[in-house]
Motif scaffolding. Sequence first.
Motif, PDB file in Angstrom:
ATOM      1  N   VAL A  64      -2.577   6.005  -5.809  1.00  0.00           N
ATOM      2  CA  VAL A  64      -3.444   6.473  -5.445  1.00  0.00           C
ATOM      3  C   VAL A  64      -4.036   7.964  -5.202  1.00  0.00           C
ATOM      4  O   VAL A  64      -4.991   8.546  -5.723  1.00  0.00           O
ATOM      5  CB  VAL A  64      -3.850   6.008  -4.008  1.00  0.00           C
ATOM      6  CG1 VAL A  64      -5.143   6.628  -3.106  1.00  0.00           C
ATOM      7  CG2 VAL A  64      -3.876   4.680  -3.820  1.00  0.00           C
TER       8      VAL A  64
ATOM      9  N   SER B 183      -7.156   9.299  -7.678  1.00  0.00           N
ATOM     10  CA  SER B 183      -8.301   9.728  -6.930  1.00  0.00           C
ATOM     11  C   SER B 183      -9.153  10.414  -7.508  1.00  0.00           C
ATOM     12  O   SER B 183      -8.866  11.743  -8.123  1.00  0.00           O
ATOM     13  CB  SER B 183      -7.796  10.394  -5.336  1.00  0.00           C
ATOM     14  OG  SER B 183      -8.857  10.779  -4.787  1.00  0.00           O
TER      15      SER B 183
ATOM     16  N   ARG C  61       0.799  -1.250  -0.078  1.00  0.00           N
ATOM     17  CA  ARG C  61      -0.053   0.068   0.052  1.00  0.00           C
ATOM     18  C   ARG C  61       0.712   1.431  -0.043  1.00  0.00           C
ATOM     19  O   ARG C  61       0.446   2.262  -0.529  1.00  0.00           O
ATOM     20  CB  ARG C  61      -1.171  -0.031   1.139  1.00  0.00           C
ATOM     21  CG  ARG C  61      -2.309  -0.925   1.081  1.00  0.00           C
ATOM     22  CD  ARG C  61      -3.305  -0.671   1.709  1.00  0.00           C
ATOM     23  NE  ARG C  61      -2.763  -0.806   3.360  1.00  0.00           N
ATOM     24  CZ  ARG C  61      -2.817  -2.020   4.038  1.00  0.00           C
ATOM     25  NH1 ARG C  61      -3.585  -2.904   3.530  1.00  0.00           N
ATOM     26  NH2 ARG C  61      -2.543  -2.006   5.250  1.00  0.00           N
TER      27      ARG C  61
END
Length: 804
Positions: free
Chosen positions: A256, A260, A249
């Motif tokens: 991300v 997003s 992660r």
Amino acid sequence: MTPSDCVFLMEGLLEAVWLIDAASLRILAANRAAGELMGRAPQDMVGTPVVELAAAPEDAVFWKSVTSGLADGIHSETRMWRADGVAMQVERKVRLVRPDAADPVYVMQLHDLGPQRAMQDELGKRAEELRATLEATADGILVTNLYGVISSCNKHFEQQWEVPPALLSSRNDKAVYAHLARRVVNPVQYAQRLLEIAAEPLLETSDVLVLRSGRVLERVSVPQFNHGSLCGRVYSFRDITQRLEAESRLRLADKVLESSPDAIFITDPQYRILAINPGYERLTGRLQAQMMGTSARDLFYDALDTAFFPRVEQHLAKEGFWEGEAWHRNKGNASCAVHVSWVSLRDDRGVLLHTICFFKDISERLAARKRIEELAYSDVLTGLPNRLLLSQRVEFVLPIAERNGSHFAILILDLDRFKNINDSMGNTFGDRALIEVAERIKGCLRDVDTLCRLGGDEFAILLQKADANGAETAARRVLDALARPFQIDEMSFSIGCSMGVAMYPEDGTSLDELIKHADAAMHRVKENGRGNFRFYRPQMNVDLLSRMKMDHALRQAMEQRTFKLHYQPQISLDSGRVVGAEALIRWFDGELGHVSPAVFIPLAEESGLIVSIGNWVLAEAVRQAAAWQRSEKSLVVSINVSAMQFQQPDFVERIANEIEREGLDPRLLELEMTESILLKDADEALERLHSLAALGVGLSIDDFGTGYSSLAYLKKFPISKLKIDRSFVMGLPDDESDRAIVSATIGMARALKLMVVAEGVETLAQRDYLSTCQCDAFQGFLCSPGLPAVEFDQLLQTWPAYVS
């Protein structure tokens, strides 16, 4: 060999031995070991029935089996009473012997199993502690011997490897190892590594295994020693899937941010923008090159709050985050409504490093909210005004009525048994019925009046400029309208209602007061049969407060155990002996004084406290009955059982547990139930009564003849006793109707082989008449009121006909 020779030989035995007369089952002799085991002198046991030494009620059946034809002997386990009242578990051997020239006798040998059981319990406890330790670890554990035979594993191991419980219980290690090999992604490499570990018994290893389920396990293998000698190997498996995922992660965090859909920007401590994501560019139309170094203080605003950003900045400094709604200045000075989440990032010393702001367009949400606000004043199902709109209209009417000295009324209307329609026809049908009900009520009102749905099947009506006569007219009009049959699809049905009326200003000067008082009046209608209306009266509030006060005191009494049990004796009309006692609950409250059961029992039933109270009565009555049993004053103690208590799923189990815990002979407990309990859900009641009868407790019908009597249940249910209600005894022997009812009840009971007890006997004439009718027993003030247990004991000692 003579019995005296047997006694001589018994004294030489280390095991406890008794000689028992085969005919009377009384003890003829006992050796010294028997006396030590039982805590009694051997000679004191001579002549005692052997059954009296037994702690298990089924011993009476055991000795019947012995006397019915003992062959080579009987070997069993049982419990026996020591002299100190302690029940001990023993191993018993019984054999029939025929001494020369003597009648046959039984030789009974007992061996105390207590020490053996204690040792077994200790070993079991140690094993459980070891097992608990094994299960407490967060890792999966597998233990094998030197040859790979599995000796133990824990639940975590089973879950990690998804091992079927049946596979482990089969003790087929080959199958277990085959299952493990199938679970790994690379079974060849897995098998090779196991061979390497097996070839080096002292090797300590650490490997990473990837399972087909997606789990990643770290396997640590160490040798196991016992008293310094190598005895096996312990494998521990730690799930490191989440750790690896966390690392993954972190690597994805940048991606991300880039992908997003929310607009995101990062600032330095001075709120200068350091970075933005593509979502920001899409939402605002501003590019990253344009935004670098600009101040975030200028991006958001609130038209009604000129100090908007200072307030946000202060909150971020104090709380570390801020969340709310604002307007964002987009490219070309266009604005859009956004929801903002802003957080501050600090180092370990608390120094501000960066801030991160997330925001999204909520223009569509604001439009939806506006629509919701429009709907906030109406009921979705019926379209009627809701309580919020009713409140606004009453706020408008109140000052006008106060200024003009006029009246208005609030009516609370609740449909009667509407739940039956929902339960039988479904909620959709019920909703259609509510819509029809609303239309009919609206047709009964004027344009200036307001009909409001409060929720469920409850409505409120505001009658403007209406006095009591006008309110009564409107109420009767609504009752008549709802009394007409309803027709939905092919279904015809009826709906009744109950209404309460409160008048302004007599019954209240605010909406809350008027609704509360109208609701109180409506509930009084419900209590008195439904299908009508009633005006509020102040006494209704007094009654409600009194019930609330008593309900609170009742709950405190239950928590503080301030209830007491009194016992009223039951006297045999044949012998004059005290043959039983009815347990009667008594309550003294410091503020309310002595409260009659006739007052607080209905309230307890309504609130549901009757179950807790009934359980307490059961436990206390069984405890007292067991105390009388131990003191050789055995009496049948009867308790009253409420319908709600009887319907509890664990009722029979609770009875059995209380009897077993106190060691009470179940024949000394009797349950008194009203006819209504038996007639409601008769099949379920029959099953439960048979279960109670199987326990050995007595079952009786209380207040017989006062309910909806059905002679069928007397034959169908395992009832052993009827209790004639005091209302039929009061008029004896003069009242002809009472004489007929009592004599018929007794005659019917005798024909059905049921015992009969008469309640409320206060005069000798009543007792004598009952005796001539061959009633079995009576209770009442003629003998004694209910007494505390201590006074009841004194009564037993002085009662002339009582035989212990």
